[in-house]
Design an enzyme around this catalytic site. Structure first.
Site, PDB file in Angstrom:
ATOM      1  N   VAL A   5       3.350 -10.255   9.656  1.00 37.52           N
ATOM      2  CA  VAL A   5       2.981  -9.107   8.578  1.00 37.52           C
ATOM      3  C   VAL A   5       4.275  -7.708   9.150  1.00 37.52           C
ATOM      4  CG1 VAL A   5       1.222  -6.785   8.314  1.00 37.52           C
ATOM      5  CG2 VAL A   5       0.601  -9.675   8.586  1.00 37.52           C
ATOM      6  N   PHE A   6       4.619  -7.629   8.251  1.00 37.92           N
ATOM      7  CA  PHE A   6       6.084  -6.631   8.992  1.00 37.92           C
ATOM      8  C   PHE A   6       5.187  -5.214   8.888  1.00 37.92           C
ATOM      9  CE2 PHE A   6      10.040  -4.124   8.097  1.00 37.92           C
ATOM     10  CZ  PHE A   6      10.275  -4.180   9.468  1.00 37.92           C
ATOM     11  N   GLY A   7       5.379  -4.421  10.131  1.00 38.28           N
ATOM     12  CA  GLY A   7       5.497  -2.944   9.998  1.00 38.28           C
ATOM     13  C   GLY A   7       6.847  -1.780  10.250  1.00 38.28           C
ATOM     14  N   TYR A   8       7.075  -1.266   9.709  1.00 40.02           N
ATOM     15  CA  TYR A   8       8.044  -0.293   9.954  1.00 40.02           C
ATOM     16  C   TYR A   8       7.411   1.396   9.978  1.00 40.02           C
ATOM     17  CZ  TYR A   8       7.264   0.701   4.874  1.00 40.02           C
ATOM     18  OH  TYR A   8       6.817   0.894   4.199  1.00 40.02           O
ATOM     19  N   GLY A   9       6.266   1.384   9.768  1.00 40.48           N
ATOM     20  CA  GLY A   9       6.183   2.789   9.733  1.00 40.48           C
ATOM     21  C   GLY A   9       5.068   3.055  11.083  1.00 40.48           C
ATOM     22  N   SER A  10       3.855   2.880  11.092  1.00 39.49           N
ATOM     23  CA  SER A  10       2.941   2.750  12.132  1.00 39.49           C
ATOM     24  C   SER A  10       2.303   1.754  12.800  1.00 39.49           C
ATOM     25  CB  SER A  10       1.393   3.673  11.549  1.00 39.49           C
ATOM     26  OG  SER A  10       0.837   2.922  10.456  1.00 39.49           O
ATOM     27  N   GLU A  87      -3.238  -0.168   3.000  1.00 41.28           N
ATOM     28  CA  GLU A  87      -2.066   0.472   2.466  1.00 41.28           C
ATOM     29  C   GLU A  87      -1.933   0.798   1.169  1.00 41.28           C
ATOM     30  OE1 GLU A  87       0.414   0.008   4.960  1.00 41.28           O
ATOM     31  OE2 GLU A  87      -0.887   0.057   6.084  1.00 41.28           O
TER      32      GLU A  87
END
Length: 223
Positions: A5-10, A87
């Site tokens: 899983v890639f996250g770019y915010g929280s 999401e």
């Protein structure tokens, strides 16, 4: 099976689910923007917050964190169900590659699913679109919801990007504008502190060195 899983915010600072490995890296041809309405976490339907989505820009890169979930289909399904609930305001997915700093040419993960928002206010009710910096700052400074203030989301993202060593100039500029709206002086991360470290930054937990790995499927998202 392995689930990434890639996250770019929280998700960079608060993944919210059990994971087995974390990798810092980036995806290409996307940049982080605050064009998405949040009405159930950091805002309300009457006063939506502004949170991150991605905008396609050729040549851009977006840094973030990839998390690995191992343990079989049940564990993977549980993680994905959680992410899809979190999401729910993102309506579009696309497949991209994920890169590490040491090799910006060859991806370390392939077919990463990125949750973004369709940039159309008619078909996507959560898409706010771009706005002048001052307007975005006023909205972020005043919005709040069940999970807290919109401004805290922005400040935590600013700190998280500092902690992983890849600040986002747009995040810094927007955070400083929000501080200006709030009348906060001197609480940002200055250029000097960004280059030598900041005494008020909490030290990162140790992340062990990673061994070479096979290219794997992954999923990317944000909240």
């Amino acid at each position: 099976m392995v689930f990434w899983v890639f996250g770019y915010g929280s998700l960079v600072w608060n993944p919210g689910f059990e994971y087995d490995e974390k990798i810092i890296g980036f995806i290409k041809d996307y940049r982080r923007v605050f064009d998405l309405a949040c009405i159930d976490h950091r805002g309300t339907p009457e006063h939506p917050a502004r949170t991150c989505t991605l905008e396609q820009v050729e040549g851009a890169i977006c840094w973030g964190a990839a998390y690995c979930v191992r343990g079989g289909p049940e564990k993977e399904r549980s993680a994905m169900e959680y992410l899809e609930r979190r999401e729910c305001e993102y309506d579009h997915k696309t497949l991209v590659d994920f890169y590490e700093e040491g090799d910006p040419v060859k991806p370390v993960l392939i077919e990463v699913i990125v949750f973004t928002s369709t940039p159309d206010k008619v078909s996507n009710k959560y898409y706010l679109g771009p706005a002048p910096l001052e307007n975005m700052a006023r909205q972020i400074a005043t919005a709040f919801g069940p999970c807290g203030n919109n401004r805290d989301y922005l400040f935590l993202l600013e700190k998280a990007m500092f902690d992983i060593g890849h600040e986002d100039d747009m995040v810094i500029e927007l955070a400083n504008e929000v501080r200006k709206v709030l009348g906060i002086v001197g609480n940002g991360i200055s250029k000097e502190k960004r280059s030598v470290g900041s005494p008020h930054i909490v030290l990162k937990p140790h992340i062990p060195s990673l061994q070479p790995r096979l290219l794997l499927e992954a999923v990317a998202t944000d909240s």
